[in-house]
Scaffold this motif. Structure first.
Motif, PDB file in Angstrom:
ATOM      1  N   LEU A  83      -5.584  -1.944 -16.910  1.00 52.59           N
ATOM      2  CA  LEU A  83      -5.332  -2.477 -18.248  1.00 52.59           C
ATOM      3  C   LEU A  83      -3.956  -3.132 -18.299  1.00 52.59           C
ATOM      4  CD1 LEU A  83      -6.047  -2.889 -21.199  1.00 52.59           C
ATOM      5  CD2 LEU A  83      -5.240  -0.557 -21.649  1.00 52.59           C
ATOM      6  N   ASP A  84      -2.987  -2.540 -17.659  1.00 54.08           N
ATOM      7  CA  ASP A  84      -1.631  -3.092 -17.642  1.00 54.08           C
ATOM      8  C   ASP A  84      -1.623  -4.502 -17.059  1.00 54.08           C
ATOM      9  OD1 ASP A  84       1.241  -2.894 -17.990  1.00 54.08           O
ATOM     10  OD2 ASP A  84       1.360  -2.690 -15.806  1.00 54.08           O
ATOM     11  N   SER A  85      -2.319  -4.710 -15.955  1.00 61.07           N
ATOM     12  CA  SER A  85      -2.325  -6.039 -15.341  1.00 61.07           C
ATOM     13  C   SER A  85      -3.103  -7.045 -16.195  1.00 61.07           C
ATOM     14  CB  SER A  85      -2.861  -5.998 -13.916  1.00 61.07           C
ATOM     15  OG  SER A  85      -4.219  -5.646 -13.909  1.00 61.07           O
ATOM     16  N   VAL A  86      -4.159  -6.591 -16.871  1.00 61.34           N
ATOM     17  CA  VAL A  86      -4.905  -7.485 -17.772  1.00 61.34           C
ATOM     18  C   VAL A  86      -4.001  -7.934 -18.912  1.00 61.34           C
ATOM     19  CG1 VAL A  86      -6.793  -7.621 -19.444  1.00 61.34           C
ATOM     20  CG2 VAL A  86      -7.170  -6.526 -17.233  1.00 61.34           C
ATOM     21  N   LEU A  87      -3.278  -6.997 -19.507  1.00 65.37           N
ATOM     22  CA  LEU A  87      -2.385  -7.329 -20.625  1.00 65.37           C
ATOM     23  C   LEU A  87      -1.244  -8.243 -20.186  1.00 65.37           C
ATOM     24  CD1 LEU A  87      -2.258  -3.891 -22.460  1.00 65.37           C
ATOM     25  CD2 LEU A  87      -3.541  -5.930 -23.114  1.00 65.37           C
ATOM     26  N   PRO A  97      -7.675 -11.664 -27.210  1.00 67.69           N
ATOM     27  CA  PRO A  97      -8.542 -11.953 -28.361  1.00 67.69           C
ATOM     28  C   PRO A  97      -8.750 -10.708 -29.232  1.00 67.69           C
ATOM     29  CG  PRO A  97      -9.487 -12.820 -26.340  1.00 67.69           C
ATOM     30  CD  PRO A  97      -8.317 -11.972 -25.943  1.00 67.69           C
ATOM     31  N   LEU A  98      -8.698 -10.891 -30.528  1.00 70.86           N
ATOM     32  CA  LEU A  98      -8.803  -9.776 -31.465  1.00 70.86           C
ATOM     33  C   LEU A  98     -10.079  -8.979 -31.270  1.00 70.86           C
ATOM     34  CD1 LEU A  98      -7.601  -8.219 -33.805  1.00 70.86           C
ATOM     35  CD2 LEU A  98      -8.642  -9.862 -35.368  1.00 70.86           C
ATOM     36  N   SER A  99     -11.200  -9.647 -31.052  1.00 68.88           N
ATOM     37  CA  SER A  99     -12.470  -8.926 -30.881  1.00 68.88           C
ATOM     38  C   SER A  99     -12.437  -8.037 -29.647  1.00 68.88           C
ATOM     39  CB  SER A  99     -13.641  -9.906 -30.795  1.00 68.88           C
ATOM     40  OG  SER A  99     -13.488 -10.760 -29.676  1.00 68.88           O
ATOM     41  N   GLU A 100     -11.844  -8.528 -28.544  1.00 65.61           N
ATOM     42  CA  GLU A 100     -11.729  -7.718 -27.329  1.00 65.61           C
ATOM     43  C   GLU A 100     -10.751  -6.572 -27.534  1.00 65.61           C
ATOM     44  OE1 GLU A 100     -11.286  -9.788 -23.589  1.00 65.61           O
ATOM     45  OE2 GLU A 100     -12.323 -11.526 -24.418  1.00 65.61           O
ATOM     46  N   ALA A 101      -9.666  -6.831 -28.239  1.00 68.67           N
ATOM     47  CA  ALA A 101      -8.686  -5.780 -28.512  1.00 68.67           C
ATOM     48  C   ALA A 101      -9.311  -4.682 -29.368  1.00 68.67           C
ATOM     49  CB  ALA A 101      -7.462  -6.360 -29.205  1.00 68.67           C
ATOM     50  N   ALA A 102     -10.090  -5.069 -30.368  1.00 71.64           N
ATOM     51  CA  ALA A 102     -10.744  -4.087 -31.239  1.00 71.64           C
ATOM     52  C   ALA A 102     -11.723  -3.239 -30.450  1.00 71.64           C
ATOM     53  CB  ALA A 102     -11.449  -4.789 -32.392  1.00 71.64           C
ATOM     54  N   ASP A 103     -12.484  -3.860 -29.545  1.00 73.31           N
ATOM     55  CA  ASP A 103     -13.438  -3.118 -28.712  1.00 73.31           C
ATOM     56  C   ASP A 103     -12.705  -2.145 -27.802  1.00 73.31           C
ATOM     57  OD1 ASP A 103     -16.090  -2.579 -27.600  1.00 73.31           O
ATOM     58  OD2 ASP A 103     -15.338  -3.609 -25.812  1.00 73.31           O
ATOM     59  N   LEU A 104     -11.617  -2.597 -27.209  1.00 75.33           N
ATOM     60  CA  LEU A 104     -10.829  -1.741 -26.323  1.00 75.33           C
ATOM     61  C   LEU A 104     -10.230  -0.562 -27.087  1.00 75.33           C
ATOM     62  CD1 LEU A 104      -9.623  -1.346 -23.504  1.00 75.33           C
ATOM     63  CD2 LEU A 104      -7.723  -2.777 -24.232  1.00 75.33           C
TER      64      LEU A 104
END
Length: 75
Positions: free
Chosen positions: A45-49, A56-63
Motif C-alpha cells: 500500500l505504501d508504494s501504491v500511495l 481516486p476517491l472511489s478507490e480510497a473509499a473502497d480501501l
C-alpha cells in the motif's frame, strides 16, 4: 513476553481477506520471539500511495472500507 504470546494467539485466530494470516508464533531456540506470516505477492500500500499522487476517491473509499472491516474483526 506474555503479551507477545497473547497477541500472537489473538492474531493467529483472525480470518479476513484484508488481514495477513499468522501461521505460527513463539520463541526461537535463542529465546527470540517470532511471528511467521503468510507471504502476499504484490505491491505494498505504501508504494501504491507513493506512485499515485491523486488517489481516486472511489478507490480510497473502497480501501478504507476494507481496512475498517479488518479492524472491526480484530476488535
Amino acid at each position: 513476553l506474555e503479551r507477545f504470546k497473547r497477541e500472537g494467539k489473538a492474531a493467529s485466530l483472525l480470518t479476513h481477506p484484508a488481514v495477513v494470516r499468522i501461521l505460527d508464533y513463539g520463541l526461537s531456540k535463542w529465546k527470540q520471539p517470532y511471528l511467521a506470516m503468510e507471504y502476499i505477492e504484490g505491491e505494498t500500500l505504501d508504494s501504491v500511495l507513493e506512485r499515485i499522487n491523486n488517489f481516486p476517491l472511489s478507490e480510497a473509499a473502497d480501501l478504507i472500507a476494507q481496512i475498517a472491516e479488518a479492524l472491526s474483526q480484530a476488535h
